[in-house]
Write a protein that holds these residues in place. Structure first.
Motif, mmCIF file in Angstrom:
data_model
loop_
_atom_site.group_PDB
_atom_site.id
_atom_site.type_symbol
_atom_site.label_atom_id
_atom_site.label_comp_id
_atom_site.label_asym_id
_atom_site.label_seq_id
_atom_site.Cartn_x
_atom_site.Cartn_y
_atom_site.Cartn_z
ATOM 1 N N UNK A 1 0.835 -1.199 0.000
ATOM 2 C CA UNK A 1 0.000 0.000 0.000
ATOM 3 C C UNK A 1 0.870 1.249 0.000
ATOM 4 N N UNK A 2 1.895 1.252 0.836
ATOM 5 C CA UNK A 2 2.727 2.438 1.001
ATOM 6 C C UNK A 2 3.537 2.746 -0.243
ATOM 7 N N UNK A 3 4.157 1.742 -0.832
ATOM 8 C CA UNK A 3 5.016 2.014 -1.985
ATOM 9 C C UNK A 3 4.173 2.424 -3.195
ATOM 10 N N UNK A 4 2.959 1.879 -3.309
ATOM 11 C CA UNK A 4 2.080 2.294 -4.408
ATOM 12 C C UNK A 4 1.619 3.733 -4.213
ATOM 13 N N UNK A 5 1.346 4.116 -2.980
ATOM 14 C CA UNK A 5 0.955 5.498 -2.714
ATOM 15 C C UNK A 5 2.084 6.461 -3.041
ATOM 16 N N UNK B 1 5.317 -13.126 -6.250
ATOM 17 C CA UNK B 1 3.929 -12.838 -6.601
ATOM 18 C C UNK B 1 3.524 -11.460 -6.093
ATOM 19 N N UNK B 2 3.877 -11.155 -4.844
ATOM 20 C CA UNK B 2 3.547 -9.844 -4.271
ATOM 21 C C UNK B 2 4.165 -8.711 -5.086
ATOM 22 N N UNK B 3 5.423 -8.865 -5.450
ATOM 23 C CA UNK B 3 6.122 -7.791 -6.141
ATOM 24 C C UNK B 3 5.592 -7.599 -7.561
ATOM 25 N N UNK B 4 5.296 -8.690 -8.246
ATOM 26 C CA UNK B 4 4.665 -8.549 -9.562
ATOM 27 C C UNK B 4 3.301 -7.879 -9.438
ATOM 28 N N UNK B 5 2.567 -8.208 -8.373
ATOM 29 C CA UNK B 5 1.248 -7.607 -8.168
ATOM 30 C C UNK B 5 1.344 -6.112 -7.906
ATOM 31 N N UNK B 6 2.414 -5.665 -7.247
ATOM 32 C CA UNK B 6 2.610 -4.225 -7.032
ATOM 33 C C UNK B 6 2.689 -3.503 -8.374
ATOM 34 N N UNK B 7 3.560 -3.998 -9.245
ATOM 35 C CA UNK B 7 3.763 -3.323 -10.534
ATOM 36 C C UNK B 7 2.509 -3.442 -11.400
ATOM 37 N N UNK C 1 -4.145 0.282 -12.339
ATOM 38 C CA UNK C 1 -4.978 1.092 -11.426
ATOM 39 C C UNK C 1 -5.957 0.222 -10.634
ATOM 40 N N UNK C 2 -5.683 -1.087 -10.547
ATOM 41 C CA UNK C 2 -6.473 -2.001 -9.720
ATOM 42 C C UNK C 2 -5.643 -2.395 -8.503
ATOM 43 N N UNK C 3 -6.320 -2.866 -7.478
ATOM 44 C CA UNK C 3 -5.614 -3.351 -6.298
ATOM 45 C C UNK C 3 -5.374 -4.851 -6.468
ATOM 46 N N UNK C 4 -4.387 -5.183 -7.269
ATOM 47 C CA UNK C 4 -4.122 -6.583 -7.572
ATOM 48 C C UNK C 4 -3.534 -7.301 -6.362
ATOM 49 N N UNK C 5 -2.856 -6.572 -5.471
ATOM 50 C CA UNK C 5 -2.377 -7.214 -4.242
ATOM 51 C C UNK C 5 -3.539 -7.715 -3.394
ATOM 52 N N UNK C 6 -4.617 -6.967 -3.368
ATOM 53 C CA UNK C 6 -5.815 -7.419 -2.659
ATOM 54 C C UNK C 6 -6.399 -8.656 -3.346
ATOM 55 N N UNK D 1 -4.323 -11.609 -2.394
ATOM 56 C CA UNK D 1 -4.616 -12.041 -1.024
ATOM 57 C C UNK D 1 -5.902 -12.841 -0.959
ATOM 58 N N UNK D 2 -6.933 -12.363 -1.647
ATOM 59 C CA UNK D 2 -8.213 -13.062 -1.623
ATOM 60 C C UNK D 2 -8.109 -14.446 -2.276
ATOM 61 N N UNK D 3 -7.330 -14.531 -3.354
ATOM 62 C CA UNK D 3 -7.156 -15.834 -3.995
ATOM 63 C C UNK D 3 -6.425 -16.792 -3.054
ATOM 64 N N UNK D 4 -5.413 -16.290 -2.365
ATOM 65 C CA UNK D 4 -4.716 -17.099 -1.373
ATOM 66 C C UNK D 4 -5.697 -17.630 -0.330
ATOM 67 N N UNK D 5 -6.535 -16.732 0.162
ATOM 68 C CA UNK D 5 -7.478 -17.129 1.216
ATOM 69 C C UNK D 5 -8.473 -18.172 0.717
#
Length: 382
Positions: free
Chosen positions: A59-63, A84-90, A96-101, A104-108
């Motif tokens: 969240x912070x680095x994207x902001x 996976x997290x780092x690719x999702x950031x980029x 302009x989507x929250x792909x990290x979210x 996370x949801x797919x993981x859950x």
């Protein structure tokens, strides 16, 4: 300016500064002024959902990037879940989507049932790869001007690559005991590979003469999903990965085997690295083999240019069951019978990180050396 701190909230992150930061007032002042932007290399843990403990970083680095408060380029380096997290950031920044979210949801929502095989897991993981690096965004992710990505992968030496699963398990066991004596023995079993974006590889990972050398291979549109299969290929859990375009046949495994978080002594003084730790009290394990060896931690000599940000014991106490998420939760009988409980616990760890990770984590969480002055003027743009 930075967010107003609530003095009654417990300290949920610890910041363990590099030796270079502790010994230099100039570097301390630079950190005070620039905070997260002080670092030019970030290492993420290859530890599955336990990484949710630091997802406020995303969240912070994207902001910062959206507010043009981030100098570039930044290296994002890790294997397995970190990749996976780092690719999702980029991908998030581009789309302009929250792909990290979404990740996370797919993981859950991924669930293991008693008797499930590697063939059952495969489509769930393939879907994950395409969430974090959508096919239509691959070229832009790989060529992003502000971020470089390094994905770590372990490759079994050719001598062992044709062994059956049973024989390979015996070999893993043998090297586990050899690793207890000296981690250098692993170099006779496993090679380290880094698939990278950008025009130049992150050769600073080769470290000093005591660091096992790395083979650097470009990450491309043709091999990105093969690489993601390899870097998340937990031995004997996922189907084997036996080929990657750009490097050829071999037996490739989860990066955690060789690079759980950081396994290089970075001697390049231009590197200002931050490990996104996922265990309290500055515990950083170099390989998966080390996780069962309580006495083995990242050597102090590796900390010259490397800082660690990790959850504190208070972070863990705030979680529903006072435990961090774990890849083992998928196979825990209690969670298999009640998957909603697992999902609730994982989401709370993720959300606690989102709530707690702000511009004050370095100043408030400083551990060791001279603490940063809490009353100093800080320039923040969160």
């Amino acid at each position: 300016m930075g967010q107003v701190r609530n003095k009654f909230n417990p300290l949920v992150y610890q910041f363990h500064p590099s030796n270079a930061l502790v010994s230099s007032e100039k570097e301390k002042d630079r950190l005070k002024t620039t905070q997260l932007d002080y670092f030019n290399v970030f290492f993420g843990p290859a530890t599955g959902p336990r990484g949710f403990a630091s997802c406020g970083f995303e969240k912070t680095i994207k902001q910062l990037h959206s507010q043009k408060q981030l100098s570039s380029p930044k290296w994002l380096i890790g294997g397995s879940t970190a990749a996976l997290r780092f690719l999702a950031i980029v991908s998030s920044i581009i789309s302009k989507r929250n792909i990290n979210h979404e990740m996370k949801e797919h993981f859950c929502e991924m669930m293991y049932q008693r008797g499930d095989t590697a063939a059952v897991l495969r489509p769930m993981m393939e879907a994950m790869y395409r969430i974090c690096a959508p096919p239509e965004l691959r070229k832009m992710v790989l060529n992003h001007p502000d971020f470089r990505i390094g994905i770590m992968v372990a490759r079994v030496k050719d001598t062992y690559s044709e062994l059956s699963d049973w024989s390979l398990k015996v070999t893993f066991g043998a090297y586990f005991f050899m690793n207890m004596l000296d981690p250098k023995y692993l170099e006779g079993f496993i090679d380290r590979i880094c698939f990278y974006t950008g025009s130049e590889p992150p050769t600073f990972l080769d470290g000093d003469e005591n660091t096992q050398k790395i083979k650097f291979v470009p990450l491309t549109e043709d091999n990105i999903y093969e690489v993601l299969h390899a870097t998340t290929c937990i031995p004997f859990v996922q189907e084997r990965c036996d080929y990657i375009s750009g490097i050829g046949p071999g037996l490739y495994f989860d990066a955690a085997v060789t690079d759980l978080t950081l396994n290089s002594n970075i001697s390049d003084s231009s590197v200002r690295a931050l490990i996104l730790g996922d265990l309290p009290n500055n515990v950083v394990k170099q390989t998966a083999f080390d996780t069962l060896l309580p006495w083995r931690n990242l050597p102090p000599s590796y900390r010259e240019n490397v800082s660690v940000l990790c959850p504190s014991p208070e972070f863990v106490k705030l979680l529903p069951e006072q435990k961090l998420p774990s890849v083992h939760d998928w196979f825990n009988g209690r969670y298999i019978d009640d998957p909603e409980l697992r999902k609730k616990n994982w989401r709370e760890a993720y959300n606690l990180s989102l709530r707690s990770f702000d511009g004050n984590v370095f100043m408030d969480g400083w551990v060791g050396g001279d603490k940063l002055d809490a009353d100093s003027e800080i320039t923040m743009h969160y």
